[in-house]
Design an enzyme around this catalytic site. Structure first.
Site, PDB file in Angstrom:
ATOM      1  N   TYR A  31     -23.675   5.769 -49.360  1.00  0.00           N
ATOM      2  CA  TYR A  31     -23.192   3.877 -48.797  1.00  0.00           C
ATOM      3  C   TYR A  31     -22.831   4.160 -47.994  1.00  0.00           C
ATOM      4  O   TYR A  31     -22.604   4.513 -46.492  1.00  0.00           O
ATOM      5  CB  TYR A  31     -21.894   4.079 -50.217  1.00  0.00           C
ATOM      6  CG  TYR A  31     -21.020   4.753 -49.650  1.00  0.00           C
ATOM      7  CD1 TYR A  31     -19.892   4.086 -49.210  1.00  0.00           C
ATOM      8  CD2 TYR A  31     -20.213   6.089 -50.422  1.00  0.00           C
ATOM      9  CE1 TYR A  31     -18.614   4.550 -48.799  1.00  0.00           C
ATOM     10  CE2 TYR A  31     -19.298   6.346 -49.193  1.00  0.00           C
ATOM     11  CZ  TYR A  31     -18.286   5.641 -49.023  1.00  0.00           C
ATOM     12  OH  TYR A  31     -17.252   6.588 -48.922  1.00  0.00           O
ATOM     13  N   PHE A  75     -16.390  -1.151 -42.599  1.00  0.00           N
ATOM     14  CA  PHE A  75     -15.112  -0.567 -43.098  1.00  0.00           C
ATOM     15  C   PHE A  75     -15.739   1.325 -43.438  1.00  0.00           C
ATOM     16  O   PHE A  75     -13.904   1.638 -43.883  1.00  0.00           O
ATOM     17  CB  PHE A  75     -13.782  -1.636 -44.375  1.00  0.00           C
ATOM     18  CG  PHE A  75     -14.583  -1.821 -45.253  1.00  0.00           C
ATOM     19  CD1 PHE A  75     -14.723  -1.001 -46.363  1.00  0.00           C
ATOM     20  CD2 PHE A  75     -15.530  -2.827 -45.939  1.00  0.00           C
ATOM     21  CE1 PHE A  75     -15.201  -1.012 -48.110  1.00  0.00           C
ATOM     22  CE2 PHE A  75     -16.113  -2.977 -47.273  1.00  0.00           C
ATOM     23  CZ  PHE A  75     -16.193  -2.013 -48.200  1.00  0.00           C
ATOM     24  N   ASP A  76     -16.322   1.168 -44.491  1.00  0.00           N
ATOM     25  CA  ASP A  76     -16.540   2.751 -44.441  1.00  0.00           C
ATOM     26  C   ASP A  76     -17.840   2.583 -45.086  1.00  0.00           C
ATOM     27  O   ASP A  76     -19.075   2.070 -44.914  1.00  0.00           O
ATOM     28  CB  ASP A  76     -15.929   2.501 -46.200  1.00  0.00           C
ATOM     29  CG  ASP A  76     -15.489   4.671 -46.014  1.00  0.00           C
ATOM     30  OD1 ASP A  76     -15.732   4.869 -45.863  1.00  0.00           O
ATOM     31  OD2 ASP A  76     -15.343   4.293 -47.624  1.00  0.00           O
ATOM     32  N   ILE A  81     -13.477   1.924 -57.842  1.00  0.00           N
ATOM     33  CA  ILE A  81     -12.998   0.504 -58.112  1.00  0.00           C
ATOM     34  C   ILE A  81     -14.678   0.523 -59.304  1.00  0.00           C
ATOM     35  O   ILE A  81     -15.153   0.218 -59.556  1.00  0.00           O
ATOM     36  CB  ILE A  81     -13.174  -0.451 -56.659  1.00  0.00           C
ATOM     37  CG1 ILE A  81     -14.751   0.419 -56.152  1.00  0.00           C
ATOM     38  CG2 ILE A  81     -12.163  -0.377 -56.158  1.00  0.00           C
ATOM     39  CD1 ILE A  81     -14.971  -1.620 -55.377  1.00  0.00           C
ATOM     40  N   TYR A 128     -11.000  -4.114 -54.679  1.00  0.00           N
ATOM     41  CA  TYR A 128      -9.679  -4.102 -54.576  1.00  0.00           C
ATOM     42  C   TYR A 128      -8.527  -5.327 -55.064  1.00  0.00           C
ATOM     43  O   TYR A 128      -7.202  -5.174 -54.784  1.00  0.00           O
ATOM     44  CB  TYR A 128      -9.396  -4.007 -52.957  1.00  0.00           C
ATOM     45  CG  TYR A 128     -10.174  -2.725 -52.619  1.00  0.00           C
ATOM     46  CD1 TYR A 128      -8.938  -0.944 -53.266  1.00  0.00           C
ATOM     47  CD2 TYR A 128     -11.142  -2.255 -52.302  1.00  0.00           C
ATOM     48  CE1 TYR A 128     -10.661   0.010 -53.081  1.00  0.00           C
ATOM     49  CE2 TYR A 128     -11.858  -1.560 -51.907  1.00  0.00           C
ATOM     50  CZ  TYR A 128     -12.026  -0.034 -52.838  1.00  0.00           C
ATOM     51  OH  TYR A 128     -12.016   1.114 -52.137  1.00  0.00           O
ATOM     52  N   PHE A 160     -21.208  -3.537 -50.523  1.00  0.00           N
ATOM     53  CA  PHE A 160     -21.776  -1.843 -50.629  1.00  0.00           C
ATOM     54  C   PHE A 160     -23.765  -1.632 -50.465  1.00  0.00           C
ATOM     55  O   PHE A 160     -24.121  -2.427 -51.830  1.00  0.00           O
ATOM     56  CB  PHE A 160     -22.078  -1.410 -52.138  1.00  0.00           C
ATOM     57  CG  PHE A 160     -20.261  -0.609 -51.706  1.00  0.00           C
ATOM     58  CD1 PHE A 160     -19.461  -0.464 -50.926  1.00  0.00           C
ATOM     59  CD2 PHE A 160     -19.179  -2.212 -51.812  1.00  0.00           C
ATOM     60  CE1 PHE A 160     -18.178   0.107 -50.331  1.00  0.00           C
ATOM     61  CE2 PHE A 160     -17.652  -2.328 -51.689  1.00  0.00           C
ATOM     62  CZ  PHE A 160     -16.925  -0.705 -51.588  1.00  0.00           C
TER      63      PHE A 160
END
Length: 326
Positions: free
Chosen positions: A245, A255-256, A273, A299, A317
């Site tokens: 992902y 961010f990830d 989440i 979040y 995502f």
């Protein structure tokens, strides 16, 4: 926010070693590293002095081994965002020598040293540079605009030389607590304002995005698009899965990413989440979906502490479902 040094560097160098608090040598404490602040008038001076008392009390058992001028140089350097005055390797050697000296002076056995061996000589300048560069400076750097360094080191010098501070312990505690409360309120107000902005921007984006061909909006507000169909098993909301992902903010900031780490991730869908729990459960194995997850399914109002995900942020995502694990 780190307001004082107790429990941080001081605990590593003092409390964890079981120091007795006795002086390590008969040398006098280092001379003043700042001009004396005759009257504490501004809030910056009062806060600096209160923090200085806290720092000095924390390092009192090793005060005779600290060169205050070097300590101040290290703190100033950290405030200016410069490289430490002493390398990590040299800091580790200095820390080890200081620890060993403390143990010898307190009568504790030192591994690798025969009983009765004199305490190793400690370089006071290096100790000051080490504490300023790696402990006090970095801890206080976020407060650099709120703290007067002259007042801070006036307090440290006074306490180290066993003088009479310009404020009582109760006054210092009150100033620190008041400052912390004000900062927390300020941060909460900023977070609330940012959360409102993020929610407005996210809602506007999702309202427009839902009209894009191929984008599906679920009852919860989750949006998704099939980038690559799959034909394998669908996971349950409680299943454990293996995925690749990448997560982005609405401005495109990544961010990830498991792709960047070069390693897929495994986790239970009941441990992530809400948007992931719902979204990935829609995917057949082998498929790749893009999800747009509103803040309340991501979040929430807290975001991620320290960033990069702000309060109520809508996230994007891209997810590949590789396997549903047993």
């Amino acid at each position: 926010m780190k307001m004082g040094m107790r429990g941080a560097a001081a605990s590593v160098l003092i409390l964890a070693m079981g120091a007795t608090g006795t002086a390590m040598s008969q040398q006098p404490a280092a001379g003043a590293a700042a001009k004396e602040t005759s009257v504490l008038t501004s809030q910056r001076e009062k806060l600096g002095y209160a923090i200085g008392i806290d720092v000095a009390n924390s390092f009192a058992p090793i005060s005779s081994e600290i060169d205050l001028a070097a300590l101040r140089r290290g703190v100033t350097n950290a405030f200016e965002g410069k490289q430490p005055l002493i390398s990590q390797e040299e800091a580790q050697k200095t820390d080890q020598a200081l620890r060993q000296a403390m143990m010898v002076k307190s009568g504790q056995p030192v591994p690798g040293m025969a009983p009765g061996t004199p305490a190793p000589k400690v370089d006071r300048v290096k100790v000051g540079e080490m504490l300023g560069s790696y402990a006090v400076g970095p801890s206080l750097a976020p407060l650099k605009d709120d703290v007067d360094l002259d007042a801070l080191f006036d307090a440290v010098t006074t306490v180290f030389n066993k003088g009479t501070p310009k404020m009582t312990p109760e006054q210092a505690k009150s100033i620190l607590e008041g400052f912390m409360a004000a900062k927390q309120a300020e941060q909460q107000a900023k977070a609330a304002a940012q959360g409102g902005t993020n929610r407005t921007e996210g809602n506007a984006f999702l309202a427009k995005n839902k009209t894009v061909p191929g984008v599906v909006t679920t009852a919860s507000g989750l949006q998704y698009q099939v980038l690559r169909p799959g034909s394998g098993e669908r996971p349950m909301p409680t299943s454990k899965v293996r995925v690749n992902y990448e997560g982005k903010l609405l401005d495109g900031t990544v961010f990830d990413s498991s792709y960047q780490r070069g390693q897929p991730v495994e986790f239970g869908l009941d441990q992530v989440i809400k948007g992931w729990t719902e979204g990935v459960a829609l995917m057949p194995t082998g498929s790749k979906y893009r999800f747009w997850i509103p803040g309340e399914l991501a979040y929430g109002e807290q975001g991620t502490p320290g960033g990069p995900i702000g309060p109520n942020a809508t996230l994007t995502f891209d997810v590949e479902l590789l396997n549903v694990l047993p």
